[in-house]
Design an enzyme around this catalytic site. Structure first.
Site, mmCIF file in Angstrom:
data_model
loop_
_atom_site.group_PDB
_atom_site.id
_atom_site.type_symbol
_atom_site.label_atom_id
_atom_site.label_comp_id
_atom_site.label_asym_id
_atom_site.label_seq_id
_atom_site.Cartn_x
_atom_site.Cartn_y
_atom_site.Cartn_z
ATOM 1 N N SER A 102 0.892 -1.761 -0.001
ATOM 2 C CA SER A 102 0.164 0.330 -0.141
ATOM 3 C C SER A 102 1.008 1.564 0.329
ATOM 4 O O SER A 102 1.603 1.125 0.796
ATOM 5 C CB SER A 102 -0.955 0.322 1.124
ATOM 6 O OG SER A 102 -1.515 -1.851 1.120
ATOM 7 N N LYS A 176 -7.207 0.781 -3.010
ATOM 8 C CA LYS A 176 -6.790 0.508 -1.361
ATOM 9 C C LYS A 176 -7.323 1.651 -0.229
ATOM 10 O O LYS A 176 -7.784 1.119 0.604
ATOM 11 C CB LYS A 176 -4.987 -0.056 -1.478
ATOM 12 C CG LYS A 176 -5.080 -0.279 0.201
ATOM 13 C CD LYS A 176 -5.518 -1.612 -0.013
ATOM 14 C CE LYS A 176 -5.410 -1.896 1.885
ATOM 15 N NZ LYS A 176 -3.822 -2.280 1.832
ATOM 16 N N LYS A 244 -1.124 4.835 7.987
ATOM 17 C CA LYS A 244 -0.191 5.042 7.007
ATOM 18 C C LYS A 244 -1.319 5.676 6.793
ATOM 19 O O LYS A 244 -1.035 6.189 5.288
ATOM 20 C CB LYS A 244 0.418 4.304 7.048
ATOM 21 C CG LYS A 244 0.918 4.649 5.538
ATOM 22 C CD LYS A 244 1.819 3.250 5.294
ATOM 23 C CE LYS A 244 0.622 2.551 4.229
ATOM 24 N NZ LYS A 244 1.599 0.919 3.777
#
Length: 297
Positions: A102, A176, A244
């Protein structure tokens, strides 16, 4: 093992952590020749019993592969490994780079553009499903890039899970980001709902059971809700990784001039939870932060 069957491309997998290790193992078991590298070599050595070849540098692993898979920590690490540690230079002409970690959508697009200049191809194909999905081959794979490259990658994706082509370069990372926005927000909603019920005297476990099957049901309620009821916050997906991803969502929103007030609040809550010492919990541990605020044990 040096060669795959004639219909199997030779693979390299860079990054054999919690997700990369079981993914590499499944690819070995599917009959691929797999060359692996990890910054901490001890995390890759266990793959030798499945036939993988461990290399001391990422570039050495890359040089032998037709298709490379990245499961590195973040976009900065990907860039470092690709362009400063010699991976891009070592790749075979026309090789396919598949970034399954990711990273920010802008980073994925930039990497694809730089690789194209070198005559190399790229897909951004991050995954959802956690370590359980990686072990069982049930990951959800969301891929950005050309349709032709996506079609070529199917032989690699098949042992790992279900794949969907969602658009051009960067689109996989956009999907994502969307996934993690929904996951983080839903974890917060489930936690708050169960805390409210506990404060009112209801049995949290029974409330969760009552909600399952109705419109409020979800995998988050089923899996993470159970962790909240059992106070089982052993790390499966990390709090700092969730943060994150929420920050990726916010930076992407800023680039697109898109306002995300709900995601912004969830990002703030994860940041505060980590600041309060909860970084080592599973991301469902946001419950602990919210419970502390409400005086719930």
């Amino acid at each position: 093992m040096t060669d795959s069957p004639s219909d199997h491309p030779v693979l390299a997998l860079l990054g054999t952590g919690a997700m990369g290790f079981p993914m590499a193992r499944r690819l070995c078991q599917a009959g691929f020749a797999v060359h692996v590298w990890n910054r901490t070599a001890s995390k890759a050595n266990g793959l030798t019993e499945y036939g993988a070849i461990v290399h001391p540098t990422a570039a050495e692993a890359a040089a032998r592969a037709h298709i490379l898979i990245s499961m590195l920590e973040n976009g900065q690490v990907v860039r470092e490994v690709l362009f400063n540690q010699g991976v891009a230079d070592a790749m075979r002409p026309g090789a396919l780079w598949i970034d399954m970690a990711s990273i920010a959508p802008t980073e994925a697009r930039e990497h694809a553009q730089q690789l194209a200049v070198l005559g190399l191809r790229a897909l951004d194909a991050p995954v959802s499903g956690g370590t359980v999905g990686a072990e069982q081959g049930t990951l959800s794979i969301m891929a950005g890039g050309s349709a032709a490259d996506f079609a070529e990658a199917q032989i690699v994706f098949a042992p790992l899970g279900r794949s969907t082509h969602v658009g051009p370069a960067g689109s996989g990372q956009l999907a994502k980001v969307a996934n993690q926005m929904i996951v983080g927000t839903t974890i917060g909603a489930v936690a708050e709902a169960l805390i409210l019920c506990a404060k009112g005297g209801a049995d949290m476990g029974k409330v969760r059971e009552a909600l399952m099957g109705g419109f409020a049901d979800s995998r988050i309620l089923t899996l993470h809700g159970e962790r909240m009821v059992q106070r089982d916050f052993a790390k499966r997906a990390r709090m700092d990784v969730q943060l994150k991803d929420m920050r990726n969502a916010m930076s992407t929103a800023a680039e697109l001039d898109c306002t995300l007030p709900i995601a912004s609040l969830v990002e703030q809550l994860y940041g505060e939870a980590i600041a309060h010492g909860l970084a080592e919990l599973d991301h469902s541990g946001l419950f602990v932060e919210l419970a502390h605020r409400n005086g719930v044990e």
